[in-house]
Design a protein around this motif. Structure first.
Motif, mmCIF file in Angstrom:
data_model
loop_
_atom_site.group_PDB
_atom_site.id
_atom_site.type_symbol
_atom_site.label_atom_id
_atom_site.label_comp_id
_atom_site.label_asym_id
_atom_site.label_seq_id
_atom_site.Cartn_x
_atom_site.Cartn_y
_atom_site.Cartn_z
ATOM 1 N N ALA A 279 38.859 13.334 40.392
ATOM 2 C CA ALA A 279 39.362 12.026 39.838
ATOM 3 C C ALA A 279 39.870 12.313 38.532
ATOM 4 N N ALA A 280 39.675 13.028 37.675
ATOM 5 C CA ALA A 280 39.980 13.167 36.315
ATOM 6 C C ALA A 280 41.525 13.683 36.107
ATOM 7 N N LEU A 281 42.043 14.155 37.340
ATOM 8 C CA LEU A 281 43.403 14.357 37.244
ATOM 9 C C LEU A 281 44.308 13.446 37.892
ATOM 10 N N ASP A 282 45.381 13.096 37.155
ATOM 11 C CA ASP A 282 46.249 11.959 37.588
ATOM 12 C C ASP A 282 46.939 12.257 39.010
ATOM 13 N N PRO A 283 46.607 11.613 40.004
ATOM 14 C CA PRO A 283 47.066 11.689 41.417
ATOM 15 C C PRO A 283 48.568 11.917 41.799
ATOM 16 N N GLN B 49 50.941 17.737 34.143
ATOM 17 C CA GLN B 49 49.690 17.416 33.288
ATOM 18 C C GLN B 49 49.542 18.454 32.267
#
Lengths: 338, 285, 618
Positions: free
Chosen positions: C100-104, C111
């Protein structure tokens, strides 16, 4: 990516064919409920009963409904769209003249709706938890509560009748002659090298486009704001801040990119509704598009025209929803790559 | 379940609710309140201005239209049409849409597929176009207008509710109910419907606003209740020819439509805020 | 000089009801290159410490007093821009949920590049090829396969473990002085956890980074931390060197927590169960004395009235307690008697070659693509037996549970309940199964209808049998009593209860029809250790009182070891091993079981070597 998009287009095309068939059948059945006789209507009023009966036979009206439908479908597929009863002209000619006008109107309105909606959504989100947000939110409900045809009338009243800033009838000032190249007036005036005619056409479009664009924008704005709020609950937003990114970058690069996806899927539906809005807006501004054609046809119970115009609206909606889905596919990697 | 005070404690719901009480009251009491017969033509008093403009006649507080009919009376009677359509069309669309949505969302599989395809076909029509075509087929009349709106707008409910049902369906308490011996019908009515009800109620408020708009559009296009019944859309259409000399004949019925739709929208928004737990949680956080 | 010095820092939350202290006068130091563990149960304020250091407190939270210095800088006085410049550069964070902490919608490469730009190593000065080189080197250092390929991938194409490696690589790109890791392994599978912890330790030593490691797992903290800070209800109750704190705990809470965890190896012992739960923010104001006093086994009158002093109990070791010398007196209850299979016990449930396939893609004119979630699983369960099913996420253990209870149909195989075939899904079978088998669902949030009162929920089974209102009320009171809740709770809604209480209601509902077999799917995962201990005791109590069987599905081996007689290990839809708990734990046969056991944080195994071994194993 290209392959995925082509695959999706192919699938949409495969779905579109049965959809259009069902739509055509639906139109056909609903309009046969009418207590009018198409045969009598396509003959002069002084025709004898025998002539009407002969016409009925010739039009296939004595056959069962499904057979009549298949005959009509066969004619459509062979390029015969029938004759307008009221205008005494081929339906195809009428529709092909009106269609580009409606497409121009709808396209510009969608752009306005998107720009106003996205800007409003960003603004409302930016002022979240402050008094300004309540004001923006409240005004969005006000805007939402005035349907597009009333927007059209009010804009016409204010900017056309009272202030007299803008024209509100037809598409061109009378001194210009309409160039016909592609059928799209804005394009044609440019291609014909008439910037003055182009400006006149553009001025004529401002009020109808504003009426449609403004009334479609609150829905976009509200969905964008709420999906921005949802997105900001996500870990990656917090993590981006923890990496020291500034708020502007967090919003534009991470927040908006993600929040735009649900907004986009709403826009697909919203733009379908917008085509419905063009109908009355065209009538109000005497704008010679499909809407005016449709209303005229309805007043004259001109069945061949109603059927084809109805189908034309469906095809436009299908095209726009396919385009929106395609954009969604491009912007959402979860659908694109597995 | 939300109790009455909760949903009225919201300022927005309260504004909407109060406005609607006035509108419904006006509609119910139209025969008492209206100073004239709405269809009575007074060719001597044509296009009288409303009371705030010079030259008005106290007998026609809001003026008259081009046939000399009293605007106030027509507005009051028009509210009857608008409210009848709003209530009955919404009830019909809700019943049909919610029933199919729960069926599709709960059972999934081919039922869902079929209902999904029907919705797809419906959504490929702009609603205005579809309702106009239906009216051409059905002919003018109050109940035909209601029927046309029901047949067009059930998809709005079905589409939104179906995905909500699917979310609730995945909750473990639904599985637990099945394990405890609940039948499908009981599971839907006792476990799923209470969870989708807040959304359903909110959608109903919004749909009533939409129904008012659609009726106005249809009567503007002359495809609604018929000429002999006063309707707001009809009044707007009639007033178009007099925009230059009597703009109030256009503005007054437009304003009536706007206020009614606004009341429904703001009520819906208030309900959404106080009933939708997901939203209230995000707002509290 | 210490890298981070926190002196009397308090954080408060303000709303219409008043101001509530979330963190109360925190005082500790962190030296460069050292690892500080922050331990405590959820709601203690652990994560708030990281946010305070980053000065990214949620709305309505603010620092009310104290002094916070990082690298000689007064953090409470630095401006926002300066703060942002420190973040990601000198202070890095590793999150709890890597996926959830990486931009999908951005690739890993995009990133990483954004981060390189921010820390000044980006393409601003370097050409396109260069940032890729830096990124690939960084990903290589965290042992990711095919780093160049990973750069073009999106987060959803990677596993949680891989995402966490990427986030670790990003965190160390700037050679930070301080790393704050907030429960970095909680969301990951056991076998991945150990490797991620090892990797963090490895990177930390290589770069000389100081680490604040936030965790609820005492065993983990003991393995990797130099110092430990124990937090309870916003108070720092104990601080000191990890070995000191865990060998000679000065605060009763630390000791009680230690004893609430079932041992993963060695001798069996009972669990110490703390009563009740940690007081909420609102109730803290009324507490005059020690915040732990209401639950403390050693509490006396003054503990409830006088705030406890900060006592030095050893070198660099402080505890917030009136009488820390009494703490070692808290002893665990005696070990449970582990039963061996009773040869005379009646066979309750038998499954043979049960399997379940999911259609992943329907195809026209061809056989659909399928995914086998469970592949020919067989098991026998005797009356009164406790069977544990362990495995990682995706091992098929929850699917197996749904098959056994009849929520889903099998794709093949047979099942027998009390000698009757229950493989089918027909009405008669369902009714018979329903009488004898019930299930407790994993997540009480989802398993309890938020619109029903507790009394209605626990007697829901009687609704179909048209039980009268009075009967239901009586039964509800009985059931609540049995699971250790007061009968008044029947009037509450689930949202008015704590996580542990909800889970009790969840259990009570399944007990209403007096089933012979209870299938419990991960019912203690995600709960704090003290609540977990309470629930495990409840299950043992039920076993004594009701003589029923339980199938306990869990990813936590020590829970299964504590509670169950036999264990069944699943891996990728297959049962790879089953047997008596002690035998399997002492002498695992399957490779996978050995791997699982090796990955468990032990009761004092030396950390460093084990991680090195784990990395080699990866």
């Amino acid at each position: 990516m290209f392959a995925t998009i082509m695959k999706m287009l192919l699938r949409r095309l495969l779905v579109a064919i049965p959809t259009l068939l069902v739509v055509a059948a639906l139109l056909f059945v609903v309009l046969r409920l009418l207590p009018v006789d198409p045969a009598a209507m396509s003959l002069p009023p002084n025709a004898t009963n025998d002539e009407v009966a002969a016409m009925r036979e010739a039009m296939g009206l004595n056959r069962p409904l499904p057979v009549q439908f298949l005959i009509w479908l066969g004619q459509l597929l062979s390029g015969d769209f029938g004759m307008s009863i009221a205008f005494r002209r081929p339906v195809w000619d009428l529709v092909s003249e009106a269609l580009p006008a409606t497409i121009e109107l709808a396209f510009l309105s969608m752009i306005v709706a998107t720009v106003v909606g996205v800007a409003g959504g960003l603004l409302a989100f930016y002022f979240r938890d402050r008094t300004a947000e309540a004001a923006i939110d409240f005004s969005s409900i006000v805007v939402l509560s005035l349907p597009e045809f009333l927007w059209a009338l009010m804009l016409m009243l204010i900017f056309g009748v009272w202030l007299q800033w803008l024209p509100f009838m037809l598409r061109l000032d009378p001194q210009f002659e309409r160039p016909v190249i592609t059928g799209f007036l804005l394009l044609d005036t440019l291609l014909a090298g008439r910037p003055d005619a182009f400006m006149s056409a553009l001025r004529h479009m401002i009020l109808p486009v504003m009426a449609l664009g403004i009334s479609a924008s609150p829905a976009i704005m509200r969905v964008l704001r709420s999906s921005l709020l949802d997105t900001y609950q996500e870990d990656y937003i917090h993590q981006a801040r923890l990496r020291g990114l500034d708020e502007r970058r967090v919003l534009l690069r991470h927040g908006l990119k993600n929040a735009f996806l649900p907004t986009l899927s709403l826009m697909g539906v919203q733009f379908g509704f917008l085509f419905g809005g063009t109908l009355l807006v065209e009538v109000i501004f005497s704008y010679p598009g499909l809407g005016n054609l449709m209303i005229d046809a309805i007043r004259n119970v001109d069945l061949p025209v109603i059927q084809i115009v109805g189908l034309a609206y469906c095809i436009m909606v299908l095209v726009i929803s396919t385009v929106v889905d395609m954009l969604y596919l491009v912007l959402n990697p979860k659908l694109r790559v597995r | 379940m939300p109790s009455l005070p909760l949903w009225l404690s919201n300022t927005r719901s309260l504004i909407g609710f109060t406005l609607l009480i006035f509108i419904v009251g006006a509609a119910l009491l139209a025969p008492v309140l209206a100073p004239h017969d709405p269809n009575e033509q007074d060719l001597i008093n044509m296009l009288l201005p409303p009371f705030w403009v010079e030259g008005s006649d106290a007998a026609f507080p809001l003026g008259t239209d081009s046939l000399g009919r009293d605007i106030l009376s027509r507005l009051l009677y028009g509210a009857r049409v608008a409210m009848t359509v709003a209530i009955f069309a919404t009830l019909g669309a809700t019943l049909l849409g919610a029933f199919l949505a729960h069926l599709a969302g709960y059972f999934g599989g081919w039922v869902d597929w079929l209902i999904g395809r029907i919705i797809d076909v419906w959504l490929s029509f702009p609603p205005v176009v579809l309702s106009l075509i239906l009216m051409v087929g059905l002919g003018a009349g109050l109940w035909n207008v209601i029927l046309a709106i029901v047949l067009v707008d059930w998809t709005r409910f079905c589409r939104v509710l179906r995905s909500e049902v699917m979310v609730v369906r995945r909750r473990d308490y639904v599985s637990a109910a099945r394990l405890l011996g609940f039948s499908h019908v009981r599971t839907i009515t006792r476990e799923i419907l209470p969870a989708t009800l807040p959304l359903l109620i909110t959608l109903m408020a919004l749909e009533m606003g939409i129904a008012v708009v659609v009726e106005a559009i249809l009567s503007f296009a002359g495809m609604s209740v018929g000429n002999e019944v006063p309707a707001w859309g009809q009044m707007i259409a009639d007033a178009r020819q007099d925009v230059y000399n009597a703009p109030s004949t256009l503005i007054l019925p437009s304003f009536a439509v706007f206020v009614t739709v606004f009341a429904f929208n703001i009520l819906g928004d208030g309900l959404r805020r106080s009933l939708d737990t997901r939203l209230t949680q995000t707002e509290r956080a | 000089m210490s890298l981070l010095s926190v002196n009397g820092v308090s954080v408060a939350f303000a709303n219409a009801l008043g101001t509530f202290t979330v963190l109360d006068k925190l005082t500790f130091e962190l030296q460069p290159g050292k690892v500080l563990g922050l331990v405590g149960e959820s709601g203690a304020g652990k994560s708030m410490i990281g946010r305070t250091i980053a000065q990214l407190l949620p709305n309505r939270f603010h620092v009310t007093e104290g002094d916070l210095r990082f690298d000689g800088r007064d953090m409470l006085k630095t401006g926002a821009a300066e703060q942002r410049a420190l973040l990601g550069r000198d202070i890095a964070f590793i999150p709890q949920e890597p996926l959830a902490a990486l931009d999908p919608v951005l690739t890993i490469g995009q990133q990483i590049r954004e981060h390189l730009d921010h820390i000044g190593r980006g393409a601003g000065r370097r050409p396109e090829r260069d940032w890729r080189k830096v990124a690939i080197e960084a990903l290589d250092a965290v042992h990711l396969h095919d780093p160049a390929g990973v750069l073009d991938k999106y987060p959803h194409q990677l596993s949680g473990g891989m995402c966490q490696r990427i986030l670790i690589a990003m965190a160390f790109l700037s050679q930070p002085k301080l790393l704050i890791a907030d429960e970095p392994t909680t969301a990951l599978d056991v076998s991945v956890q150990a490797r991620i912890v090892g990797l963090i330790g490895d990177m930390q030593r290589r770069h000389g980074t100081a680490v604040i490691f936030i965790t609820h797992d005492l065993r983990l903290a003991r393995e990797i931390c130099d110092d430990v800070l124990v937090l309870y209800a916003g108070k720092q109750v104990e601080f000191g060197p990890a070995s000191e704190v865990f060998e000679r705990p000065g605060h009763p809470y630390t000791r009680a927590l230690q004893l609430a965890i079932p041992p993963a190896a060695g001798e069996h012992r009972g669990l110490f169960t703390l009563p009740d739960r940690m007081p909420g923010l609102m109730s803290l104001k009324q507490m005059g004395g020690c915040r732990f006093a209401p639950r403390c086994p050693l509490a006396e009158a003054r503990c409830h009235e006088v705030p406890p002093p900060d006592v030095t109990v050893g070198p660099g070791h402080r505890a917030l307690c009136h009488k820390p010398e009494a703490t070692p007196g808290i002893a665990p209850p005696p070990a449970l008697e582990h039963r061996h299979r009773d040869p005379d016990a009646q066979l309750l449930f038998r499954a043979r070659d049960v399997s379940r396939h999911y259609i992943t893609r329907a195809r026209l004119f061809r056989k659909p693509d399928t995914f086998p979630a469970v592949r020919s699983a067989s098991l026998d369960l005797a009356e009164g037996e406790f069977l544990g099913i362990v495995g990682e996420s995706g091992s098929g253990k929850s699917t197996l549970a749904r098959l056994l209870v009849g929520l889903e149909g099998t794709s093949g195989g047979t099942m027998e309940l009390l000698g009757r075939d229950v493989s089918g899904m027909d009405r008669g079978t369902a009714a018979f199964r329903r009488e004898n088998v019930q299930m407790v669902f994993q997540d009480p949030q989802s398993a309890l209808n938020p619109r029903r009162r507790v009394g209605e929920i626990v007697t829901q089974a009687m609704e179909v049998m048209n039980g009268s209102r009075a009967d239901r009320a009586t039964r509800a009171a009985e059931l609540l009593q049995e699971i250790g809740l007061s009968p008044e709770m029947a009037q509450r809604y689930p949202s008015q209860m704590s996580g542990g209480q909800k889970q009790r209601v969840n259990i009570a509902r399944a007990l209403c029809t007096v089933p012979r077999l209870l299938i419990a799917d991960e019912i203690v995962s995600g709960l704090d250790v003290s609540v977990q201990a309470q629930l495990l005791e409840l299950l043992l109590h039920l076993r004594r009182e009701r003589a029923m069987s339980i199938i306990l599905i869990s990813h936590d081996l020590s829970v299964v070891r504590y509670l169950c007689d036999r264990v069944l290990v699943m891996y990728r839809g297959e049962v790879v091993e089953q047997g008596e708990v002690d035998a399997v734990f002492a002498n695992p046969q399957a490779d996978y079981t050995r791997k699982l056991l090796a990955a468990m944080p032990g009761e004092g195994a030396p950390a460093a070597e084990k991680f090195a071994a784990e990395e080699a194993f990866a």
